[in-house]
Write an enzyme that holds these catalytic residues in place. Structure first.
Site, PDB file in Angstrom:
ATOM      1  N   CYS A   1       4.584   7.750   1.095  1.00 23.72           N
ATOM      2  CA  CYS A   1       4.407   8.628   2.265  1.00 23.72           C
ATOM      3  C   CYS A   1       3.458   7.999   3.294  1.00 23.72           C
ATOM      4  CB  CYS A   1       3.801   9.972   1.859  1.00 23.72           C
ATOM      5  SG  CYS A   1       4.466  10.684   0.362  1.00 23.72           S
ATOM      6  N   ASP A   2       2.372   7.404   2.826  1.00 26.05           N
ATOM      7  CA  ASP A   2       1.282   7.038   3.745  1.00 26.05           C
ATOM      8  C   ASP A   2       1.030   5.538   3.889  1.00 26.05           C
ATOM      9  OD1 ASP A   2       0.756   9.754   4.154  1.00 26.05           O
ATOM     10  OD2 ASP A   2      -0.427   9.854   2.318  1.00 26.05           O
TER      11      ASP A   2
ATOM     12  N   CYS B   1       0.080   9.215  -2.441  1.00 23.17           N
ATOM     13  CA  CYS B   1       1.483   8.844  -2.209  1.00 23.17           C
ATOM     14  C   CYS B   1       1.601   7.627  -1.298  1.00 23.17           C
ATOM     15  CB  CYS B   1       2.241  10.024  -1.615  1.00 23.17           C
ATOM     16  SG  CYS B   1       3.973   9.646  -1.309  1.00 23.17           S
TER      17      CYS B   1
END
Ligand code: NAP
Length: 309
Positions: free
Chosen positions: A137-138, A134
């Site tokens: 997300c990261d 992701c």
């Protein structure tokens, strides 16, 4: 008391099924699972959902869908479903979560699909330590360092473009020498100066630093078998998804990739009263808009099933 409709999953298909069944006065209950909003909550801008000519951020789109479902009386249970069984004598389904059991006349399965990892040795303990699926997300954790995306589809291109905001360099590691992605995405990706394609290559191992974080990848050339090392700080997997249908046991038939098989032209499955919509039952299109369309169809079929019983 039994529910009319339980919808399992809160992505495009689940929310659309909720909007339709709620407007049909069936007071649906959505059991969301842990990824509320589904895969679109891990994407950035969605440019191809009709009605948003200026584009819309994935999480915003899902928030709006949830709001619309709530407006018509949808209820939500923020739990994971463990199993579904059907009592043939009553025709009712029992849906079991970790904390309780629900009964329902119909079930719409809209559980989507989860990111795949290629099963490289040591991979499991690196997830969250320089290995992820992701970028949204990261990605921001990896500023001014080289990173890689693995895959050649639309997801890989989208992730790579997003990561150019943070990383010093983005390698796009693909096992062939042409991208599977749609033409517009492929052209944009290859024109981006911060993205370097690494063709005909797969990751066959990882190099870690003394904290156990990814510090590099070992590449294997898919034509020659030769190996090389690529220094990088994070690998973003974008090699497709596995449909989330294992909790249904024998209630459904699946194809060889695990997608739920439906009655041709319908959302009905082999179990009367159980319908499947969205990525969990769609090996072909897997788009936000096609999932929403399947959610609508499943809702109408569930309504007709209830009326007929
Ligand atoms: P995908 O289209 O299935 O692509 C997966 C990619 O991973 C392929 O390039 C495949 O290589 C590669 N791959 C698969 N297994 C691998 C392995 N074990 N090792 C190395 N590489 C591997 O998946 P996706 O990109 O997630 O897209 C899924 C669907 O969502 C598609 O229909 C796509 O159009 C759609 N989507 C649309 C958008 C958009 O329109 N904005 C964005 C994201 C996704 P090969 O090419 O060699 O098979």
């Amino acid at each position: 008391m039994s529910e009319n409709v339980i919808i399992i999953g809160a992505g495009c298909a689940g929310y659309t099924a909720a909007i339709y069944t709620a407007r049909a006065n069936l007071t649906p209950l959505v059991i969301t699972g842990s990824q509320i909003g589904g895969q679109l909550t891990t994407t950035t801008e969605v440019e191809n959902f009709p009605g948003f000519p200026e584009g819309i951020m994935g999480p915003d789109l899902m928030f709006r869908m949830q709001e619309q479902a709530e407006k018509f009386g949808t209820r939500f249970a923020y739990e994971d479903v463990i199993s579904v069984i059907k009592d043939e004598s009553t025709g009712l389904f029992t849906i079991k979560t970790s904390s309780q059991e629900y009964q329902s006349k119909t079930v719409i399965v809209a559980t989507g699909a989860s990111a795949r990892y290629p099963d490289i040795e040591g991979e499991e303990k690196l997830i969250g330590h320089g290995l992820t699926a992701c970028a949204t997300c990261d990605g921001a954790f990896y500023r001014d360092v080289p990173v890689a995306v693995v895959g050649g589809g639309d997801s890989a291109c989208e992730e790579a473009a997003f990561l150019t905001r943070f990383a010093s360099k983005v390698y796009l590691i693909h096992r062939r020498d042409t991208l599977r992605a749609s033409r517009i995405m492929a052209e944009r990706t290859l024109a981006n100066e911060k993205i370097t394609p690494v063709w005909n290559s797969v990751i066959s191992g990882y190099i870690t630093d003394d904290k156990g974080e990814v510090d590099g990848a070992i590449l294997t050339d898919t034509r020659t078998g030769a190996t090389s090392e690529l220094p990088l700080k994070c690998v973003f997997m974008a090699i497709g998804h596995t449909p989330n249908s294992s909790f249904l046991g024998d209630l459904v038939d699946r194809d060889s990739a695990g997608y739920i098989m439906r009655t041709p032209g319908l959302m009905a499955t082999k179990t009367p009263g159980l319908f499947a919509a969205g990525d969990v039952a769609d090996p072909h299109y897997r788009q936000a808009i096609s999932s929403a369309g399947m959610g609508c169809s499943a809702a109408i079929e569930a309504e007709r099933y209830i009326m007929g019983h």
